[in-house]
Design a protein around this motif. Structure first.
Motif, PDB file in Angstrom:
ATOM      1  N   GLY A   1       0.805  -1.221   0.000  1.00  0.00           N
ATOM      2  CA  GLY A   1       0.000   0.000   0.000  1.00  0.00           C
ATOM      3  C   GLY A   1       0.834   1.265   0.000  1.00  0.00           C
ATOM      4  N   MET A   2       2.054   1.174  -0.519  1.00  0.00           N
ATOM      5  CA  MET A   2       2.942   2.339  -0.530  1.00  0.00           C
ATOM      6  C   MET A   2       2.419   3.458  -1.425  1.00  0.00           C
ATOM      7  SD  MET A   2       5.490   2.147   1.400  1.00  0.00           S
ATOM      8  CE  MET A   2       6.354   3.557   0.769  1.00  0.00           C
ATOM      9  N   CYS A   3       1.833   3.103  -2.588  1.00  0.00           N
ATOM     10  CA  CYS A   3       1.462   4.135  -3.555  1.00  0.00           C
ATOM     11  C   CYS A   3       0.488   5.117  -2.939  1.00  0.00           C
ATOM     12  CB  CYS A   3       0.833   3.500  -4.794  1.00  0.00           C
ATOM     13  SG  CYS A   3       1.859   2.274  -5.562  1.00  0.00           S
TER      14      CYS A   3
ATOM     15  N   ASN B   1      -5.436  -1.157  -4.237  1.00  0.00           N
ATOM     16  CA  ASN B   1      -4.417  -0.963  -3.218  1.00  0.00           C
ATOM     17  C   ASN B   1      -3.796  -2.319  -2.893  1.00  0.00           C
ATOM     18  OD1 ASN B   1      -3.070  -0.607  -0.790  1.00  0.00           O
ATOM     19  ND2 ASN B   1      -4.449   1.032  -0.174  1.00  0.00           N
TER      20      ASN B   1
ATOM     21  N   CYS C   1       1.045  -0.575  -9.581  1.00  0.00           N
ATOM     22  CA  CYS C   1       0.471   0.547 -10.345  1.00  0.00           C
ATOM     23  C   CYS C   1       1.156   0.745 -11.693  1.00  0.00           C
ATOM     24  CB  CYS C   1       0.522   1.851  -9.576  1.00  0.00           C
ATOM     25  SG  CYS C   1       0.894   1.718  -7.858  1.00  0.00           S
TER      26      CYS C   1
ATOM     27  N   LEU D   1       1.983   7.255  -0.084  1.00  0.00           N
ATOM     28  CA  LEU D   1       2.745   8.444  -0.452  1.00  0.00           C
ATOM     29  C   LEU D   1       1.857   9.529  -1.042  1.00  0.00           C
ATOM     30  CD1 LEU D   1       5.838   6.697  -1.931  1.00  0.00           C
ATOM     31  CD2 LEU D   1       5.727   8.002   0.162  1.00  0.00           C
TER      32      LEU D   1
ATOM     33  N   ILE E   1       7.079   7.569  -9.430  1.00  0.00           N
ATOM     34  CA  ILE E   1       6.638   7.042  -8.140  1.00  0.00           C
ATOM     35  C   ILE E   1       5.540   5.991  -8.298  1.00  0.00           C
ATOM     36  CG2 ILE E   1       6.137   7.692  -5.765  1.00  0.00           C
ATOM     37  CD1 ILE E   1       6.721  10.441  -6.358  1.00  0.00           C
ATOM     38  N   LEU E   2       5.788   4.987  -9.108  1.00  0.00           N
ATOM     39  CA  LEU E   2       4.820   3.904  -9.258  1.00  0.00           C
ATOM     40  C   LEU E   2       5.486   2.589  -8.864  1.00  0.00           C
ATOM     41  CD1 LEU E   2       3.297   4.698 -12.754  1.00  0.00           C
ATOM     42  CD2 LEU E   2       2.256   5.066 -10.543  1.00  0.00           C
ATOM     43  N   GLY E   3       4.679   1.707  -8.302  1.00  0.00           N
ATOM     44  CA  GLY E   3       5.167   0.342  -8.087  1.00  0.00           C
ATOM     45  C   GLY E   3       6.286   0.198  -7.098  1.00  0.00           C
ATOM     46  N   ILE E   4       6.295   1.013  -6.034  1.00  0.00           N
ATOM     47  CA  ILE E   4       7.388   0.881  -5.089  1.00  0.00           C
ATOM     48  C   ILE E   4       7.146  -0.254  -4.109  1.00  0.00           C
ATOM     49  CG2 ILE E   4       9.010   2.597  -4.280  1.00  0.00           C
ATOM     50  CD1 ILE E   4       6.610   4.393  -4.025  1.00  0.00           C
ATOM     51  N   CYS E   5       5.872  -0.658  -3.955  1.00  0.00           N
ATOM     52  CA  CYS E   5       5.558  -1.698  -2.963  1.00  0.00           C
ATOM     53  C   CYS E   5       6.537  -2.834  -3.102  1.00  0.00           C
ATOM     54  CB  CYS E   5       4.180  -2.303  -3.189  1.00  0.00           C
ATOM     55  SG  CYS E   5       2.873  -1.152  -3.419  1.00  0.00           S
TER      56      CYS E   5
ATOM     57  N   THR F   1      -1.545  -5.790  -8.638  1.00  0.00           N
ATOM     58  CA  THR F   1      -1.929  -4.461  -8.156  1.00  0.00           C
ATOM     59  C   THR F   1      -0.791  -3.464  -8.288  1.00  0.00           C
ATOM     60  OG1 THR F   1      -1.398  -5.232  -5.970  1.00  0.00           O
ATOM     61  CG2 THR F   1      -3.717  -5.135  -6.546  1.00  0.00           C
TER      62      THR F   1
END
Lengths: 202, 205
Positions: A24-26, A123, B113, A29, B26-30, B111
């Motif tokens: 759920g980082m996106c 998410n 992004c 942030l 800033i996409l897909g950092i999870c 999921t």
């Protein structure tokens, strides 16, 4: 009972889905700029997680797991590989249904949570919790506790982050580090703080 | 016309550095954080994501004139989920140990992004060949960050690369100690933060 309390403490603090497993980082942030929206999104995630995790438990253990179709006379079938696509469909459907139900029966709650619900379907914290629930072999009661407390842990993290970011406005951050970079470093420091809970065992 | 000026070249190389999906958009950092304790898992994860992204872009672009607008998200998710199941089954069959270590993070590609984002913003409006290149380019851009973080974390945290010891014994004898912090979750956050800092400073000049 002790077992349940230990799952609760573990998923709120030590194994926080956001700070220890990065789920759920996106949205973490993107949404943590404002304290009120952070609280709203946190509540919505907790709410959705407490419903989708048990729902996916039922679907997994009565339809998908190896031998789960025994009640239908098909004990040899293993549909486990379908869990990704089924879970994401269940989550999307439940979120959509919740949105309609809340809109119909509780307009004030809808104004508070409504905008966040569509965001939540994609998410990774929601899908991730369901997948962890399968991987860790929780039973039904445990899956309820795990879902709800993961949501609370996520909410605790995002609300704290929003609070810190509010103070950060007055800080003098190096040019290249502004925005994304400093948020990651703050998240790192928060993760470190949460790891101090690792002494707690029941 | 020089090859560096063609549109295909641009589509392929911009996401690798300039508008990198992780540090730029800033996409897909999870998943970028969770699988980077070891270089091995990071590379496998990068390949799996590149595969899913390339083929989801390709198939969505092929269907772009057939998909009704209001149910496009569901169609995109179905395509992506099918590809992820495929990747997961292949990993389980041929790289069982790594697939165990990646645990739920292969499933979470659904999921991620980056994939939905590229499908929405690029594949729905561009021809198949360019979409395929865009998919591969973004996949490689993502893998590049993953590998950088993983090298940092494995080298500093365990003194190894690919599981082989890199830092010589003489260092340890002289009092060098592995930085256990890098192996833990906070190390990942801070490593990414620092990489973004470096990248922003370099690309500004």
């Amino acid at each position: 009972m002790e077992n349940l309390i230990s799952i609760f403490l573990n998923s709120v603090f030590l194994g926080n889905i956001l700070l220890a497993y990065f789920l759920g980082m996106c949205s973490f942030l993107a949404i943590s700029r404002n304290l009120d929206t952070a609280i709203g999104l946190g509540l919505a995630v907790t709410f959705v997680l407490s419903i989708t995790t048990p729902a996916n438990w039922l679907i997994y253990y009565y339809l998908l797991a190896p031998g789960a179709l025994e009640w239908a006379g098909l004990p040899g079938i293993d549909l486990g590989f379908l869990k990704f696509i089924i879970f994401i469909a269940v989550i999307a459907a439940i979120v959509q249904a919740l949105e309609m139900i809340i809109d119909r029966y509780s307009p004030p709650l809808y104004t508070a949570l409504g905008v966040f619900l569509p965001l939540i379907a994609v998410n990774c914290a929601i899908l991730g919790t369901s997948l962890f629930m399968v991987e860790r072999n929780y039973n039904f009661i445990e899956s309820v506790v795990f879902g709800a407390s993961s949501g609370m842990g996520w909410m605790l993290a995002i609300v704290t982050m929003a609070g810190i970011r509010k103070k950060l406005r007055y800080a003098n951050v190096p040019a290249g580090l502004e925005g994304f970079g400093i948020s990651m470093i703050i998240a790192g420091l928060m993760a470190m703080a949460f790891m101090l809970f690792s002494g707690i065992t029941l | 016309m020089k090859i560096t000026r063609t549109k295909a070249f641009k589509v392929f190389f911009t996401p690798i550095w300039e508008s990198n999906p992780v540090s730029g958009q800033i996409l897909g950092i999870c998943s970028a954080l969770a699988v980077t304790v070891q270089l091995k898992t990071a590379i496998v994860m990068g390949l799996a994501l590149t595969f899913v992204l390339a083929f989801s872009n390709l198939s969505i672009s092929l269907m772009r004139n057939l998909i009704p607008r209001n149910i496009r998200i569901i169609i995109e998710l179905t395509v992506i989920a099918t590809l992820v199941i495929f990747a997961d089954q292949v990993l389980k069959a041929f790289l069982y140990d790594i697939s165990k270590q990646l645990s739920i993070f292969v499933g979470l590609i659904i999921t991620n992004c980056i994939i939905l984002g590229r499908a929405e913003t690029y594949a729905l409006g561009n021809p198949p060949f360019l979409s395929l290149l865009d998919g591969i380019g973004n996949g490689l851009g993502y893998s590049q960050i993953l590998i950088t973080v993983a090298v940092l974390r494995e080298l500093l945290g365990a003194g190894k690369l690919f599981g082989f010891q890199v830092i010589p014994d003489a260092f340890y004898a002289a009092g060098y100690v592995n930085m256990g912090f890098m192996v833990l979750a906070p190390g990942a956050f801070i490593a990414i933060g620092l990489i973004v800092w470096v990248q922003k400073t370099v690309s500004k000049e």
